[in-house]
Write a protein that holds these residues in place. Structure first.
Motif, short mmCIF file in Angstrom:
data_model
loop_
_atom_site.label_atom_id
_atom_site.label_comp_id
_atom_site.label_asym_id
_atom_site.label_seq_id
_atom_site.Cartn_x
_atom_site.Cartn_y
_atom_site.Cartn_z
N GLU A 79 -66.13 -125.61 40.54
CA GLU A 79 -67.17 -125.46 39.41
C GLU A 79 -66.27 -125.75 38.00
OE1 GLU A 79 -68.36 -121.65 40.25
OE2 GLU A 79 -70.07 -122.22 41.18
N GLY A 80 -64.99 -125.99 38.16
CA GLY A 80 -64.04 -126.34 36.91
C GLY A 80 -63.66 -125.23 36.18
N ILE A 81 -63.80 -124.04 36.81
CA ILE A 81 -63.30 -122.82 36.25
C ILE A 81 -61.88 -122.57 36.27
CG2 ILE A 81 -63.58 -120.26 36.10
CD1 ILE A 81 -66.53 -120.66 37.13
N ILE A 82 -61.05 -122.85 37.43
CA ILE A 82 -59.85 -122.69 37.46
C ILE A 82 -59.10 -123.75 38.16
CG2 ILE A 82 -60.06 -119.98 38.11
CD1 ILE A 82 -59.55 -120.81 41.10
N GLU A 83 -57.75 -123.79 38.00
CA GLU A 83 -56.96 -125.08 38.26
C GLU A 83 -55.97 -124.47 39.22
OE1 GLU A 83 -57.36 -127.70 34.61
OE2 GLU A 83 -55.67 -126.54 34.54
N SER A 84 -55.34 -125.41 40.34
CA SER A 84 -54.11 -124.66 40.95
C SER A 84 -53.11 -125.71 40.91
CB SER A 84 -54.49 -124.39 42.24
OG SER A 84 -54.97 -125.96 42.97
N GLU A 85 -51.92 -125.16 41.32
CA GLU A 85 -50.57 -125.85 41.26
C GLU A 85 -49.80 -125.44 42.49
OE1 GLU A 85 -46.85 -126.96 38.80
OE2 GLU A 85 -48.66 -125.91 37.69
N LYS A 86 -49.33 -126.19 43.15
CA LYS A 86 -48.33 -125.87 44.26
C LYS A 86 -46.95 -125.94 44.17
CE LYS A 86 -48.80 -125.90 49.54
NZ LYS A 86 -49.24 -126.39 50.58
N GLN A 87 -46.23 -124.79 44.28
CA GLN A 87 -44.77 -124.93 43.82
C GLN A 87 -44.25 -124.40 45.08
OE1 GLN A 87 -43.81 -122.62 40.33
NE2 GLN A 87 -45.37 -123.34 39.10
N GLY A 88 -43.50 -125.39 45.89
CA GLY A 88 -42.89 -125.02 47.25
C GLY A 88 -43.93 -124.53 48.10
N ARG A 89 -44.01 -123.44 48.83
CA ARG A 89 -44.98 -123.02 49.74
C ARG A 89 -46.02 -122.17 49.03
NH1 ARG A 89 -41.61 -120.83 55.17
NH2 ARG A 89 -44.14 -120.92 55.86
N GLN A 90 -45.73 -121.98 47.77
CA GLN A 90 -47.12 -120.77 47.39
C GLN A 90 -47.64 -121.88 46.45
OE1 GLN A 90 -46.20 -116.95 45.87
NE2 GLN A 90 -44.08 -117.37 45.95
N LYS A 91 -48.88 -121.24 46.12
CA LYS A 91 -50.02 -121.88 45.40
C LYS A 91 -50.23 -120.81 44.15
CE LYS A 91 -53.89 -124.92 46.15
NZ LYS A 91 -55.09 -125.17 47.34
N PHE A 92 -50.38 -121.52 43.03
CA PHE A 92 -50.69 -120.71 41.78
C PHE A 92 -51.85 -121.11 41.18
CE2 PHE A 92 -46.16 -120.05 42.66
CZ PHE A 92 -45.87 -119.07 42.23
N TYR A 93 -52.65 -120.16 40.35
CA TYR A 93 -53.83 -120.54 39.98
C TYR A 93 -53.79 -120.10 38.42
CZ TYR A 93 -55.36 -120.63 44.80
OH TYR A 93 -55.51 -120.83 46.10
N SER A 94 -54.85 -120.83 37.75
CA SER A 94 -54.74 -120.38 36.11
C SER A 94 -56.17 -120.93 35.98
CB SER A 94 -53.86 -121.22 35.22
OG SER A 94 -53.68 -122.56 35.50
N LEU A 95 -56.84 -120.31 35.00
CA LEU A 95 -57.99 -120.84 34.23
C LEU A 95 -57.96 -122.25 33.62
CD1 LEU A 95 -59.51 -117.83 32.51
CD2 LEU A 95 -60.13 -118.58 34.64
N SER A 96 -59.13 -122.97 33.74
CA SER A 96 -58.81 -124.46 33.07
C SER A 96 -58.74 -124.07 31.60
CB SER A 96 -60.00 -125.21 33.56
OG SER A 96 -61.22 -124.70 32.92
#
Length: 204
Positions: free
Chosen positions: A173-190
């Protein structure tokens, strides 16, 4: 010679009347007359439904029925009239149909009106904030900026698998974005979602 009296079927007569009302509700123009917003909202129950949606954007159908203590058939009819006349609109949120009042203020300039994309995103955020787990995720990201998959699981107190389900939907829905760092995934609001969310959180 007397003519036999034609017996009127009560149910048929009721359906005939209802059909006439529905045709009135389906168009703002009838018999050469343009119906205004005030004309359509003259009916008391219809006005109450409209005002409930206007004050509580994103309400789904059953919650409108409960809020007004009205039967589903009654609410369904008036919601249909309001929607056909462009006073409200609906969006799908999973198995729920959520309603929003249309902005009919002609005084707002085209420059000040949100784009369709902005309006769609705002409505998606509002409907998401009405559900427990998405609300926890969005408000946490609004305050913390970035959070890991496990952190969101801890905040919402649901399994990592449940977080995957909700974050995938929010990303779509375009509300959050994700980014992978190593084996972990991190989320933030767009960025656009952050602006809208912060304005909603500041609203009284």
């Amino acid at each position: 010679m007397s003519h036999p009296t034609k017996k009127t079927n009560g149910s048929a007569f009721f359906l005939f009347c209802l059909g006439g009302l529905a045709s009135y509700g389906g168009s703002r123009r009838r018999y050469g007359r343009d119906f205004s917003k005030d004309d359509i909202l003259e009916q008391g129950t219809r006005q109450a439904i409209y005002e409930t949606i206007e004050k509580n954007p994103g309400l789904h159908f059953r919650r409108i029925c409960r809020a007004l203590d009205k039967k589903m058939g009654v609410v369904q009819y008036h919601v249909s009239v309001l929607e056909k006349n462009g006073l409200i609109r609906s969006i799908r949120d999973g198995r729920y149909k959520c309603f929003f009042a249309e902005n009919t203020d002609d005084m707002i300039s085209p420059e000040d009106r949100p784009s369709e994309e902005e309006q769609s995103l705002r409505e998606s955020i509002i409907t998401s904030l009405r559900r427990k787990t998405p609300q926890l995720l969005i408000t946490h990201l609004a305050m913390e900026t970035v959070a890991s998959h496990q952190a969101l699981s801890n905040v919402a107190q649901v399994s990592p698998q449940a977080i995957t389900f909700h974050t995938q939907k929010l990303q779509k829905e375009g509300i959050i974005e994700s980014e992978k760092q190593g084996r972990q995934k991190f989320y933030s609001l767009s960025s656009k979602a952050r602006t809208i969310t912060e304005s909603l959180m500041r609203a009284p």
